[in-house]
Write an enzyme that holds these catalytic residues in place. Structure first.
Site, PDB file in Angstrom:
ATOM      1  CG  HIS A  84      73.801   9.402  69.980  1.00 31.80           C
ATOM      2  ND1 HIS A  84      74.972  10.116  70.062  1.00 31.80           N
ATOM      3  CD2 HIS A  84      73.859   8.721  68.811  1.00 31.80           C
ATOM      4  CE1 HIS A  84      75.703   9.909  68.984  1.00 31.80           C
ATOM      5  NE2 HIS A  84      75.047   9.055  68.207  1.00 31.80           N
ATOM      6  CG  ASP A  90      77.622   9.313  81.861  1.00 28.81           C
ATOM      7  OD1 ASP A  90      77.706   9.924  82.950  1.00 28.81           O
ATOM      8  OD2 ASP A  90      78.493   8.541  81.450  1.00 28.81           O
ATOM      9  NE  ARG A  93      79.148  11.553  76.527  1.00 29.34           N
ATOM     10  CZ  ARG A  93      78.323  12.290  75.806  1.00 29.34           C
ATOM     11  NH1 ARG A  93      77.266  12.868  76.399  1.00 29.34           N
ATOM     12  NH2 ARG A  93      78.531  12.485  74.520  1.00 29.34           N
ATOM     13  N   GLY A 117      83.290  14.318  66.223  1.00 29.35           N
ATOM     14  CA  GLY A 117      82.379  13.265  66.656  1.00 29.35           C
ATOM     15  C   GLY A 117      81.198  13.857  67.381  1.00 29.35           C
ATOM     16  CD  GLU A 139      78.357  11.522  64.464  1.00 24.77           C
ATOM     17  OE1 GLU A 139      78.325  10.305  64.227  1.00 24.77           O
ATOM     18  OE2 GLU A 139      78.987  12.007  65.432  1.00 24.77           O
ATOM     19  CD  GLU A 168      90.257  10.324  60.313  1.00 27.71           C
ATOM     20  OE1 GLU A 168      90.640  10.018  61.449  1.00 27.71           O
ATOM     21  OE2 GLU A 168      89.045  10.316  59.966  1.00 27.71           O
ATOM     22  CD  GLU A 183      82.282  10.957  75.169  1.00 25.66           C
ATOM     23  OE1 GLU A 183      83.297  10.245  74.962  1.00 25.66           O
ATOM     24  OE2 GLU A 183      81.127  10.540  75.096  1.00 25.66           O
ATOM     25  CD  GLU A 192      83.679  -0.177  69.549  1.00 24.89           C
ATOM     26  OE1 GLU A 192      82.840   0.555  70.095  1.00 24.89           O
ATOM     27  OE2 GLU A 192      83.392  -1.231  68.972  1.00 24.89           O
ATOM     28  CG  HIS A 332      78.474   6.010  78.957  1.00 20.39           C
ATOM     29  ND1 HIS A 332      78.960   7.285  79.156  1.00 20.39           N
ATOM     30  CD2 HIS A 332      79.015   5.586  77.777  1.00 20.39           C
ATOM     31  CE1 HIS A 332      79.736   7.626  78.146  1.00 20.39           C
ATOM     32  NE2 HIS A 332      79.784   6.614  77.304  1.00 20.39           N
TER      33      HIS A 332
END
Length: 392
Positions: A84, A90, A93, A117, A139, A168, A183, A192, A332
Site C-alpha cells: 500500500h 505512486d 496514480r 477495494g 476491503e 460478492e 483503483e 490480478e 508502479h
C-alpha cells in the site's frame, strides 16, 4: 531497462494515434504533465497476419496460481504495508484520483459513494472531503481494520463506513449508490485485477444515471530493442558452465516481465489494442482477440513487444486520466514486456503484423493467458510465429 525486475463496445482498430492532453498536478513542482491517449477514431483497417499455430511444448514449473495467495498474501502486515505504501507513493496514480475527486466535486457532493477495494481508504477520504453524503468502503484484506482506524483518526467516521469482506459476499445498508470508484487495474491492465468485482458492484448497486470512476481503460502495444537484457537474463540458460539449462529459458520466455522500459528502446509506433467502457461492458469483454500493426520508425532489431494501459475519467468537467506508457511518467504498474523467440531485423517503414488473444486463466480468472501471433515479411527478415505467455 530498469534493472529492478518485478514479479508481482471492444476496439481493435489499427488507427494512427490522435492525442488529447490529460492533466494531473505533481505535488512537488505543480507542473502540468500531459499524457497521450491513443484513439481509434482515425480511419484505418488492416487484416491481422495469419500465423500458423505451433505445437506447444510442456514447460516444467510450478502450477501455483495467484489465486493461491491473492486474498491471503497480505496476511503478513509488513508485506501489506509495503504494498500500500508503494501505491500511495505512486504520484501519477494517487494524485490523479485526488484531482479527479477534488476538481469535480459536483460528482460527489451529497452523493452516496461505493469504494471497491478501498485499501487504506485514501479514495474514500478524498470523496468524504469533497462533500460525499456517505461513503461505503469495501476491503477484504486485513487492511480494512487499519482503514477503520484511519477514518476515525481523521474525523470521518460519520461519513465513511468501512466494510470488511468480499464485494460478492456482503450486503450494503443501502439499496443503491450514486458513484462507484475503484483503483482496480493490475499489471497488463487485467492481471490480478478487480474488474469483474467492479462490474458486479455496478450491476447490483449502481443507481440509474450513476457514475463509475474511472469509466474508460485502454490497452496498447509497441515493440522494443532489448538485446542486452535478453542476452543476460534469457539466453544465459542456453549454456550454464557447459550445461544445457534451456528448460528454464522456456519458462522464462513464457512469463511476461513487469519493468520500466526506456522510451529510447521503442522501435515502432504504439498501437491501440482494446478500449473498455467500464460503465457498459460485461465480464466477457475482458476476453478478446485483436489484430495489431506495428510500423518500424527506424532500422533496428525487435526483441520484445511491450504492453501498457491508459485510464480515463470522461465524466469529469474536463476529461482527466493518466498513462502507464514508456513515454509517460513512471508508475508502479511499469510496463509488461513479452520477449520474442526470434530476434527480428526490421527496416524503417516495414510492418510487423499479428494478433493478440487475452483470456483469464480457466483455473484462476485473476491470472492471464496471452497468445501472440506475429509475422514480418521484410527485406532482411521473414518470420511467422505463435507464442504463448502466462501471467501468474
Amino acid at each position: 531497462m530498469d534493472q529492478q525486475r518485478n514479479n508481482r463496445d471492444s476496439n481493435g482498430g489499427l488507427a494512427e494515434a490522435t492525442a488529447s492532453r490529460l492533466r494531473f498536478e505533481d505535488p512537488d513542482d505543480n507542473e502540468e504533465v500531459g499524457m497521450e491517449v491513443e484513439d481509434n477514431d482515425a480511419a484505418a483497417a488492416a487484416a491481422a497476419a495469419g500465423c500458423g499455430a505451433e505445437e506447444e511444448e510442456e514447460v516444467i514449473g510450478s502450477d501455483k496460481t495467484s489465486a493461491d495467495y491473492y486474498f491471503d498474501s497480505y496476511s503478513h502486515f509488513g508485506r501489506e504495508f509495503l504494498c500500500h505504501q508503494e501505491m500511495l507513493k505512486d504520484v501519477v496514480r494517487t494524485k490523479s484520483y485526488q484531482n479527479v475527486i477534488t476538481q469535480n466535486s459536483f460528482l460527489f457532493k451529497d452523493k452516496v459513494v461505493l469504494d471497491v477495494g478501498a485499501g487504506t481508504g485514501i479514495l474514500s477520504l478524498f470523496c468524504a472531503k469533497a462533500g460525499a453524503k456517505h461513503v461505503y468502503a469495501i476491503e477484504c484484506s486485513q487492511m480494512a481494520d487499519m482503514a477503520k482506524e484511519i477514518v476515525k483518526s481523521n474525523g470521518y467516521s460519520d461519513v465513511i463506513t468501512v466494510i470488511k469482506g468480499k464485494v460478492e459476499e456482503i450486503e450494503l445498508p443501502v439499496p443503491k449508490v450514486d458513484v462507484i470508484i475503484s483503483e482496480w487495474m493490475g499489471y497488463f491492465l487485467l492481471f490480478e485485477n478487480m474488474l469483474n468485482t467492479v462490474l458486479y458492484a455496478r450491476d447490483k448497486w449502481l443507481a440509474d444515471g450513476g457514475v463509475v470512476l474511472p469509466d474508460k481503460a485502454s490497452l496498447h502495444l509497441t515493440a522494443i530493442e532489448d538485446a542486452e537484457y535478453k542476452e543476460d537474463k534469457i539466453e544465459f540458460w542456453n549454456n550454464v558452465y557447459g550445461f544445457d539449462m534451456r528448460c528454464i529459458k522456456k519458462q522464462a520466455m513464457m512469463e511476461p516481465l513487469v519493468d520500466t522500459v526506456d522510451a529510447n528502446q521503442i522501435v515502432t509506433n504504439c498501437q491501440l489494442l482494446k478500449t473498455m467502457d467500464i460503465s457498459k461492458m460485461t465480464p466477457g469483454d475482458a476476453s478478446f482477440t485483436v489484430p495489431f500493426k506495428l510500423v518500424a520508425e527506424r532500422n533496428d532489431y525487435i526483441h520484445a513487444l511491450v504492453a501498457y494501459f491508459n485510464v480515463s475519467f470522461t465524466k469529469c468537467h474536463k476529461m482527466m486520466g493518466f498513462s502507464t506508457g514508456p513515454r509517460s511518467k513512471a508508475t508502479h504498474w511499469k510496463q509488461t514486456v513479452l520477449y520474442l523467440e526470434d530476434v527480428i531485423t526490421i527496416c524503417e517503414g516495414e510492418t510487423l503484423t499479428g494478433s493478440m488473444t487475452v483470456t483469464p486463466n480457466k483455473n484462476n480468472p485473476r491470472d492471464i493467458d496471452i497468445k501472440l501471433s506475429y509475422t514480418l515479411k521484410g527485406h532482411r527478415c521473414q518470420v511467422s510465429r505463435t507464442q504463448h505467455y502466462k501471467m501468474r
